[in-house]
Design a protein around this motif. Sequence first.
Motif, PDB file in Angstrom:
ATOM      1  N   TYR A   1      30.685  37.676  70.539  1.00  0.00           N
ATOM      2  CA  TYR A   1      30.682  39.090  70.921  1.00  0.00           C
ATOM      3  C   TYR A   1      31.315  39.220  72.300  1.00  0.00           C
ATOM      4  N   SER A   2      32.287  40.115  72.402  1.00  0.00           N
ATOM      5  CA  SER A   2      32.991  40.259  73.676  1.00  0.00           C
ATOM      6  C   SER A   2      32.095  40.955  74.700  1.00  0.00           C
ATOM      7  N   PRO A   3      32.225  40.585  75.975  1.00  0.00           N
ATOM      8  CA  PRO A   3      31.391  41.194  77.015  1.00  0.00           C
ATOM      9  C   PRO A   3      31.958  42.517  77.519  1.00  0.00           C
ATOM     10  N   ASP A   4      31.102  43.270  78.165  1.00  0.00           N
ATOM     11  CA  ASP A   4      31.474  44.505  78.849  1.00  0.00           C
ATOM     12  C   ASP A   4      32.322  44.138  80.063  1.00  0.00           C
ATOM     13  N   ILE A   5      33.539  44.680  80.134  1.00  0.00           N
ATOM     14  CA  ILE A   5      34.368  44.455  81.329  1.00  0.00           C
ATOM     15  C   ILE A   5      34.692  45.779  82.013  1.00  0.00           C
ATOM     16  N   SER A   6      33.882  46.818  81.722  1.00  0.00           N
ATOM     17  CA  SER A   6      33.986  48.058  82.484  1.00  0.00           C
ATOM     18  C   SER A   6      33.358  47.822  83.862  1.00  0.00           C
ATOM     19  N   PHE A  48      36.645  49.049  76.810  1.00  0.00           N
ATOM     20  CA  PHE A  48      36.226  47.939  77.665  1.00  0.00           C
ATOM     21  C   PHE A  48      34.712  47.751  77.749  1.00  0.00           C
ATOM     22  N   ALA A  49      33.959  48.414  76.853  1.00  0.00           N
ATOM     23  CA  ALA A  49      32.496  48.271  76.874  1.00  0.00           C
ATOM     24  C   ALA A  49      32.032  47.005  76.181  1.00  0.00           C
ATOM     25  N   GLY A  50      32.946  46.285  75.531  1.00  0.00           N
ATOM     26  CA  GLY A  50      32.594  45.036  74.878  1.00  0.00           C
ATOM     27  C   GLY A  50      31.808  45.249  73.595  1.00  0.00           C
ATOM     28  N   GLY A  51      31.175  44.168  73.133  1.00  0.00           N
ATOM     29  CA  GLY A  51      30.342  44.237  71.934  1.00  0.00           C
ATOM     30  C   GLY A  51      31.079  44.064  70.632  1.00  0.00           C
ATOM     31  N   PRO A  82      27.966  47.989  87.300  1.00  0.00           N
ATOM     32  CA  PRO A  82      27.528  46.879  88.159  1.00  0.00           C
ATOM     33  C   PRO A  82      26.495  45.967  87.512  1.00  0.00           C
ATOM     34  N   GLN A  83      25.833  46.416  86.451  1.00  0.00           N
ATOM     35  CA  GLN A  83      24.800  45.589  85.834  1.00  0.00           C
ATOM     36  C   GLN A  83      25.310  44.811  84.621  1.00  0.00           C
ATOM     37  N   THR A  84      26.009  45.492  83.713  1.00  0.00           N
ATOM     38  CA  THR A  84      26.450  44.812  82.488  1.00  0.00           C
ATOM     39  C   THR A  84      27.935  44.502  82.480  1.00  0.00           C
ATOM     40  N   GLY A  85      28.688  45.082  83.396  1.00  0.00           N
ATOM     41  CA  GLY A  85      30.129  44.879  83.438  1.00  0.00           C
ATOM     42  C   GLY A  85      30.559  44.064  84.643  1.00  0.00           C
ATOM     43  N   VAL A 119      38.339  52.341  85.623  1.00  0.00           N
ATOM     44  CA  VAL A 119      38.005  53.013  84.367  1.00  0.00           C
ATOM     45  C   VAL A 119      36.539  53.434  84.386  1.00  0.00           C
ATOM     46  N   PRO A 120      36.117  54.371  83.528  1.00  0.00           N
ATOM     47  CA  PRO A 120      34.715  54.802  83.530  1.00  0.00           C
ATOM     48  C   PRO A 120      33.769  53.644  83.215  1.00  0.00           C
ATOM     49  N   PRO A 121      32.712  53.480  83.997  1.00  0.00           N
ATOM     50  CA  PRO A 121      31.757  52.397  83.726  1.00  0.00           C
ATOM     51  C   PRO A 121      30.923  52.701  82.486  1.00  0.00           C
ATOM     52  N   VAL A 122      30.598  51.665  81.745  1.00  0.00           N
ATOM     53  CA  VAL A 122      29.761  51.789  80.562  1.00  0.00           C
ATOM     54  C   VAL A 122      28.656  50.748  80.659  1.00  0.00           C
ATOM     55  N   ARG A 123      27.425  51.219  80.635  1.00  0.00           N
ATOM     56  CA  ARG A 123      26.297  50.278  80.683  1.00  0.00           C
ATOM     57  C   ARG A 123      25.891  49.949  79.252  1.00  0.00           C
ATOM     58  N   GLN A 124      26.236  48.767  78.832  1.00  0.00           N
ATOM     59  CA  GLN A 124      25.934  48.328  77.470  1.00  0.00           C
ATOM     60  C   GLN A 124      25.525  46.865  77.515  1.00  0.00           C
ATOM     61  N   LYS A 125      24.334  46.582  77.076  1.00  0.00           N
ATOM     62  CA  LYS A 125      23.811  45.225  77.143  1.00  0.00           C
ATOM     63  C   LYS A 125      24.707  44.278  76.363  1.00  0.00           C
TER      64      LYS A 125
END
Length: 405
Positions: free
Chosen positions: A61-66, A47-50, A69-72, A123-129
Motif C-alpha cells: 500500500y502506497s504511503p501518504d506523500i501529501s 498523493f494521499a496514498g493507500g 505533518p502526521q501521516t504525510g 499541494v493540499p494536505p490529506v490526513r489518511q492513516k
Amino acid sequence: MLGLALGLFALVQGARGQDASTIAQGQYLARAGDCIACHSNPGDQPFAGGRAMATPFGTLYSPDISPDPQTGIGAWTPDEFYKMMHTGRTRSGALLYPAMPFAAYTRVTRADADAIFAYLKSVPPVRQKNREQDLRFPYNNRNLLLGWRTLYFKEGEFQPDPSKSSEFNRGAYLVEGLGHCSMCHTAINALGGSSKSETFQGGLIPAQEWYAPSLTSNREAGLGDWSIKDISDLLQAGVSARGAVYGPMAEVVYNSLQYLSDSDIRAMAVYLKALPSTGETAAPNEVQTQDKLRLSPLGKKIYAAQCAVCHGANGEGKGWDFPPLAANQSIQMASSVNPIRMVLNGGYPPGTMRNPRPYGMPPFAQQLSDEEVAAVVTYIRTAWDNHGTAITAEDVNALRSAPLN
C-alpha cells in the motif's frame, strides 16, 4: 528609508517568484516521475496514498506523500526527502520495498529532488492513516532487503556520457531516472529483481498479466527502425502511425508523458532509439506451424466479420484511430499476452491533449470462445507477412480472469 523599503519589497517578491518557479518545476518533474499513479487512489485526493499494489509477494500500500505533518511528509526536511529518493530509506532509516523505484530515482539530481519536494509541500494536505504492508513470510521481514540491495541497487546520481549529445543525455536521465522505464520493460526474477544484462529486454509485469515489450529487439518494440516522430507521438499522444498504447502503458501516458515538453519527449525518443539491438524471436516450431494451418481459416473468417471494418482487410489500419496490424511488432512478439488481452477485454488508448477523443477496441470475451479467440489472434499474428506464432485455446483461457487494470 523609502529606497530600503522598496529594496526589501523587491527581495520578497523575487523570493516568492523563485518559490513559484521551483514549485512549477517540481510539478513538472513529479509528473515525469508519475508519482501520482502509485500515491493516489483513482477518485480520491492526489498523493494521499493507500493504493493497493498486488505483487507476487503480497499486497503493498502506497504511503501518504501529501504535506500532512502526521501521516504525510509535512514534517520532512529537503535533506530527508532527498535521502529517501537517493538511498531508498525512510527518514527513520527503514528500508523501502523496491516497488518504490528508488533504484531509478537515485539518479535524480539534488536540485530536481528539492523541486519535487517543494511541489509536494504545496499541494493540499490529506490526513489518511497509512496502511501496513500485507506481505507473506518471509518477505515481510525488511532486513531481507539488505540482500536485495546488494544484488540489485547501486546508489548514485546520473552521470552524463560526455561522448553523447546533450539531447541524448537528457533522454537517458528521464528514461533511466524519473521515468523508471526499465522497471516494467525488464523481466522480474523470483527475488523481485532485474538482471542488468537484460535491461529493456521486456518481461511480463507481475500480478498485472500484461507484457512490457522489449525496447531493444526490433521483433518486439525495438525502436531502431522507428522514426523519432513516431516514437514521440506514441509517448506523448498515446498513438502513432505505428500503433497505440493500452494497459499499464496507457496509464503512464495519461498521468505522465502527455505533460512533458516536446523537447523532453524528443530527447527520450532519441535515447530509446539508440538502445542497442538485442534478441530475436525464434522461428515457429512444427506444432505451432500445424496450429497455424488449423486455426487460420477460422481466424480469417472471424477477422473479416469483426475486425476488418476498422483495421482494414489487409491489416493496414486507418491512421491513428485504428492501428495497423500488418507489420506491427506488438502483434508478432514471442509473448502473445497483449493481443489476446486486447481481443478478450478491448480497451482504449489514453485520452491525451494531442488525442482527446481516442477510439476504442470493443471486448469480445463474451462473444467469442477460447478457440475462436485463439483462431483470430493466430490469424493476425501470421497473416500479411507477420512473423508471429500460433497460439492455443489454453493460452486464451489462462488470461480470461486476468485483472483488467
